[in-house]
Scaffold this motif. Structure first.
Motif, PDB file in Angstrom:
ATOM      1  N   ALA A 166       4.976   1.507  11.584  1.00 32.78           N
ATOM      2  CA  ALA A 166       5.486   0.297  10.930  1.00 32.78           C
ATOM      3  C   ALA A 166       4.342  -0.639  10.567  1.00 32.78           C
ATOM      4  O   ALA A 166       4.355  -1.272   9.508  1.00 32.78           O
ATOM      5  CB  ALA A 166       6.484  -0.410  11.846  1.00 32.78           C
ATOM      6  N   ALA A 167       3.332  -0.729  11.440  1.00 32.75           N
ATOM      7  CA  ALA A 167       2.180  -1.583  11.148  1.00 32.75           C
ATOM      8  C   ALA A 167       1.418  -1.065   9.931  1.00 32.75           C
ATOM      9  O   ALA A 167       0.972  -1.856   9.086  1.00 32.75           O
ATOM     10  CB  ALA A 167       1.261  -1.639  12.366  1.00 32.75           C
ATOM     11  N   LEU A 207       8.304  -9.377  -3.377  1.00 31.25           N
ATOM     12  CA  LEU A 207       7.258  -8.648  -2.666  1.00 31.25           C
ATOM     13  C   LEU A 207       6.779  -9.441  -1.451  1.00 31.25           C
ATOM     14  O   LEU A 207       6.642  -8.895  -0.342  1.00 31.25           O
ATOM     15  CB  LEU A 207       6.079  -8.397  -3.604  1.00 31.25           C
ATOM     16  N   LEU A 208       6.510 -10.708  -1.657  1.00 32.13           N
ATOM     17  CA  LEU A 208       6.000 -11.557  -0.576  1.00 32.13           C
ATOM     18  C   LEU A 208       7.032 -11.733   0.532  1.00 32.13           C
ATOM     19  O   LEU A 208       6.704 -11.621   1.722  1.00 32.13           O
ATOM     20  CB  LEU A 208       5.595 -12.919  -1.131  1.00 32.13           C
ATOM     21  N   VAL A 209       8.277 -11.986   0.155  1.00 31.62           N
ATOM     22  CA  VAL A 209       9.320 -12.212   1.158  1.00 31.62           C
ATOM     23  C   VAL A 209       9.511 -10.973   2.027  1.00 31.62           C
ATOM     24  O   VAL A 209       9.566 -11.062   3.268  1.00 31.62           O
ATOM     25  CB  VAL A 209      10.644 -12.618   0.478  1.00 31.62           C
ATOM     26  N   ARG A 210       9.609  -9.807   1.403  1.00 29.40           N
ATOM     27  CA  ARG A 210       9.805  -8.576   2.185  1.00 29.40           C
ATOM     28  C   ARG A 210       8.632  -8.338   3.129  1.00 29.40           C
ATOM     29  O   ARG A 210       8.819  -7.952   4.290  1.00 29.40           O
ATOM     30  CB  ARG A 210      10.004  -7.375   1.262  1.00 29.40           C
ATOM     31  N   ALA A 211       7.412  -8.545   2.641  1.00 29.60           N
ATOM     32  CA  ALA A 211       6.234  -8.308   3.481  1.00 29.60           C
ATOM     33  C   ALA A 211       6.195  -9.281   4.656  1.00 29.60           C
ATOM     34  O   ALA A 211       5.889  -8.879   5.789  1.00 29.60           O
ATOM     35  CB  ALA A 211       4.960  -8.434   2.648  1.00 29.60           C
ATOM     36  N   GLU A 212       6.522 -10.546   4.423  1.00 32.78           N
ATOM     37  CA  GLU A 212       6.443 -11.533   5.499  1.00 32.78           C
ATOM     38  C   GLU A 212       7.567 -11.362   6.515  1.00 32.78           C
ATOM     39  O   GLU A 212       7.364 -11.593   7.713  1.00 32.78           O
ATOM     40  CB  GLU A 212       6.452 -12.948   4.918  1.00 32.78           C
ATOM     41  N   VAL A 213       8.741 -10.961   6.066  1.00 31.69           N
ATOM     42  CA  VAL A 213       9.832 -10.674   7.004  1.00 31.69           C
ATOM     43  C   VAL A 213       9.454  -9.481   7.879  1.00 31.69           C
ATOM     44  O   VAL A 213       9.653  -9.486   9.104  1.00 31.69           O
ATOM     45  CB  VAL A 213      11.150 -10.416   6.248  1.00 31.69           C
ATOM     46  N   ALA A 214       8.902  -8.451   7.256  1.00 27.40           N
ATOM     47  CA  ALA A 214       8.462  -7.288   8.019  1.00 27.40           C
ATOM     48  C   ALA A 214       7.349  -7.661   8.991  1.00 27.40           C
ATOM     49  O   ALA A 214       7.310  -7.184  10.134  1.00 27.40           O
ATOM     50  CB  ALA A 214       7.990  -6.191   7.073  1.00 27.40           C
ATOM     51  N   ARG A 215       6.434  -8.532   8.560  1.00 33.05           N
ATOM     52  CA  ARG A 215       5.334  -8.949   9.430  1.00 33.05           C
ATOM     53  C   ARG A 215       5.865  -9.630  10.699  1.00 33.05           C
ATOM     54  O   ARG A 215       5.429  -9.347  11.811  1.00 33.05           O
ATOM     55  CB  ARG A 215       4.399  -9.894   8.685  1.00 33.05           C
ATOM     56  N   ILE A 230      11.599  -2.555  17.973  1.00 31.55           N
ATOM     57  CA  ILE A 230      10.709  -1.659  17.238  1.00 31.55           C
ATOM     58  C   ILE A 230      11.470  -0.949  16.122  1.00 31.55           C
ATOM     59  O   ILE A 230      10.961  -0.798  15.010  1.00 31.55           O
ATOM     60  CB  ILE A 230      10.066  -0.645  18.204  1.00 31.55           C
ATOM     61  N   ALA A 231      12.696  -0.531  16.411  1.00 32.56           N
ATOM     62  CA  ALA A 231      13.509   0.136  15.384  1.00 32.56           C
ATOM     63  C   ALA A 231      13.763  -0.806  14.204  1.00 32.56           C
ATOM     64  O   ALA A 231      13.664  -0.410  13.037  1.00 32.56           O
ATOM     65  CB  ALA A 231      14.827   0.612  15.990  1.00 32.56           C
ATOM     66  N   ALA A 232      14.102  -2.065  14.504  1.00 38.64           N
ATOM     67  CA  ALA A 232      14.342  -3.037  13.429  1.00 38.64           C
ATOM     68  C   ALA A 232      13.071  -3.277  12.623  1.00 38.64           C
ATOM     69  O   ALA A 232      13.102  -3.344  11.383  1.00 38.64           O
ATOM     70  CB  ALA A 232      14.852  -4.348  14.024  1.00 38.64           C
ATOM     71  N   ALA A 233      11.946  -3.399  13.321  1.00 37.88           N
ATOM     72  CA  ALA A 233      10.672  -3.618  12.635  1.00 37.88           C
ATOM     73  C   ALA A 233      10.328  -2.444  11.738  1.00 37.88           C
ATOM     74  O   ALA A 233       9.840  -2.620  10.617  1.00 37.88           O
ATOM     75  CB  ALA A 233       9.566  -3.842  13.663  1.00 37.88           C
ATOM     76  N   ARG A 234      10.599  -1.232  12.216  1.00 33.68           N
ATOM     77  CA  ARG A 234      10.290  -0.045  11.423  1.00 33.68           C
ATOM     78  C   ARG A 234      11.116   0.000  10.139  1.00 33.68           C
ATOM     79  O   ARG A 234      10.589   0.298   9.049  1.00 33.68           O
ATOM     80  CB  ARG A 234      10.538   1.214  12.262  1.00 33.68           C
ATOM     81  N   LEU A 236      12.438  -2.525   8.496  1.00 30.69           N
ATOM     82  CA  LEU A 236      11.984  -3.583   7.591  1.00 30.69           C
ATOM     83  C   LEU A 236      10.632  -3.239   6.975  1.00 30.69           C
ATOM     84  O   LEU A 236      10.394  -3.498   5.790  1.00 30.69           O
ATOM     85  CB  LEU A 236      11.899  -4.906   8.346  1.00 30.69           C
ATOM     86  N   ALA A 237       9.751  -2.637   7.771  1.00 30.83           N
ATOM     87  CA  ALA A 237       8.425  -2.288   7.261  1.00 30.83           C
ATOM     88  C   ALA A 237       8.507  -1.141   6.254  1.00 30.83           C
ATOM     89  O   ALA A 237       7.792  -1.150   5.238  1.00 30.83           O
ATOM     90  CB  ALA A 237       7.501  -1.909   8.417  1.00 30.83           C
ATOM     91  N   ASP A 238       9.349  -0.147   6.529  1.00 29.81           N
ATOM     92  CA  ASP A 238       9.527   0.942   5.573  1.00 29.81           C
ATOM     93  C   ASP A 238      10.046   0.411   4.239  1.00 29.81           C
ATOM     94  O   ASP A 238       9.569   0.794   3.167  1.00 29.81           O
ATOM     95  CB  ASP A 238      10.506   1.989   6.123  1.00 29.81           C
ATOM     96  N   GLU A 239      11.024  -0.481   4.304  1.00 27.92           N
ATOM     97  CA  GLU A 239      11.580  -1.059   3.075  1.00 27.92           C
ATOM     98  C   GLU A 239      10.523  -1.876   2.340  1.00 27.92           C
ATOM     99  O   GLU A 239      10.393  -1.789   1.111  1.00 27.92           O
ATOM    100  CB  GLU A 239      12.778  -1.937   3.405  1.00 27.92           C
ATOM    101  N   ALA A 240       9.758  -2.678   3.082  1.00 30.03           N
ATOM    102  CA  ALA A 240       8.743  -3.520   2.456  1.00 30.03           C
ATOM    103  C   ALA A 240       7.680  -2.674   1.763  1.00 30.03           C
ATOM    104  O   ALA A 240       7.213  -3.022   0.675  1.00 30.03           O
ATOM    105  CB  ALA A 240       8.103  -4.425   3.506  1.00 30.03           C
ATOM    106  N   ALA A 241       7.303  -1.556   2.388  1.00 21.45           N
ATOM    107  CA  ALA A 241       6.262  -0.712   1.813  1.00 21.45           C
ATOM    108  C   ALA A 241       6.764   0.058   0.595  1.00 21.45           C
ATOM    109  O   ALA A 241       6.113   0.074  -0.457  1.00 21.45           O
ATOM    110  CB  ALA A 241       5.732   0.257   2.863  1.00 21.45           C
TER     111      ALA A 241
END
Length: 293
Positions: A166-167, A207-215, A230-234, A236-241
């Motif tokens: 996710a990171a 783009l910015l909103v998705r990246a910052e929410v994932a961050r 961790i599951a939630a972060a993953r 959100l990060a997959d979607e942001a990427a």
């Protein structure tokens, strides 16, 4: 609660960013694309010497003695520059596989019947019989399908592996946002920067909103280390990427699809990472089970 990086964490992030800027710049990225499947062993050892793989290894065992939040910051920087190689697998093997911590040994993992960088690995954790090379959508991630499984006791969805992936996705989402904004400011149509048009503004804002929410989710999960976080972060990060790279392509137009551009590489790497264990359906099932418990 408001989370802020400590001075030491900022120094770590800046140090990793500086190392990668010096050793894996745009020219090195293009060279890696032109030589698919070849791992830069000198860079791998330099990462090991810098403590990248031994960040969470106790000092008594020769490691750096830091925690999961610091590892997340390092892997975010690796994702930002699309650093190739089985980074997560080698990091997890530090202290278990001799030579993994200092970068002298490259470790790959069997993950859901797939192995990344099988030919370049010195050690493969798990049974990798009947390996068949696949045509990977990402030229920087060679893949093999195997009739095997992970080593006994190694979870198919190790929470740390899920979070570090996710990171990496977060770093890629951040880079997609940077490239989109840069292009929107400099590319002109009808005598004006394309960023002046509302449709492009909205894409960049999303783009910015998705990246910052994932961050926020990734950093919080690094602190709690709870599987559900961790599951939630993953997710959100997959979607942001993935969606971020798509929107970055939209901002660039046809230029983003050219082989000389790095924009399409962001999307391809995000696609491949999203298929690693712990992503997609697995994280959704974990969240659903927690919500209905």
């Amino acid at each position: 609660m408001r989370f802020q990086l400590t001075d030491d964490q900022r120094a770590l992030r800046d140090g990793v960013r500086g190392l990668l800027a010096r050793r894996f710049d745009r020219e090195a990225l293009r060279a890696a694309v032109d030589a698919p499947g070849r791992l830069d062993r000198a860079l791998w050892r330099e990462l090991g010497e810098a403590g990248f793989f031994a960040l969470r290894l106790p000092e008594s065992d020769g490691g750096v003695g830091l925690g999961l939040p610091e590892a997340v910051l390092a892997f975010e920087e690796a994702g930002r520059v699309l650093l190739p190689g089985p980074l997560v697998a080698t990091h997890l093997a530090a202290g278990v596989v001799s030579g993994a911590a200092d970068g002298s040994v490259v470790v790959a993992d069997v993950d859901g019947g797939l192995v990344e960088w099988l030919d370049a690995a010195d050690v493969v954790r798990g049974e990798a019989g009947g390996a068949v090379p696949l045509r990977s959508v990402d030229p920087l991630t060679p893949l093999h399908r195997v009739a095997g499984r992970r080593m006994p006791g190694v979870s198919e969805a190790d929470p740390v592996a899920v979070l570090l992936t996710a990171a990496e996705q977060l770093g890629t989402a951040t880079r997609a946002c940077e490239l989109a904004v840069q292009h929107a400011r400099t590319r002109e149509q009808f005598g004006r920067p394309i960023g002046a048009f509302q449709a492009v503004k909205h894409l960049c804002a999303q783009l910015l909103v998705r990246a910052e929410v994932a961050r926020a989710a990734v950093y919080a999960a690094a602190v709690t280390a709870e599987p559900v976080d961790i599951a939630a972060a993953r997710l959100l990060a997959d979607e942001a990427a993935v969606q971020g790279a798509r929107d970055c392509l939209q901002v660039h137009g046809g230029m983003g699809f050219t082989w000389e551009s790095e924009v399409h590489l962001l999307l391809k790497r995000a696609w491949v990472r999203a298929r690693r264990g712990g992503g997609g359906a697995e994280s959704e099932e974990l969240l659903a089970a927690d919500l209905t418990a």
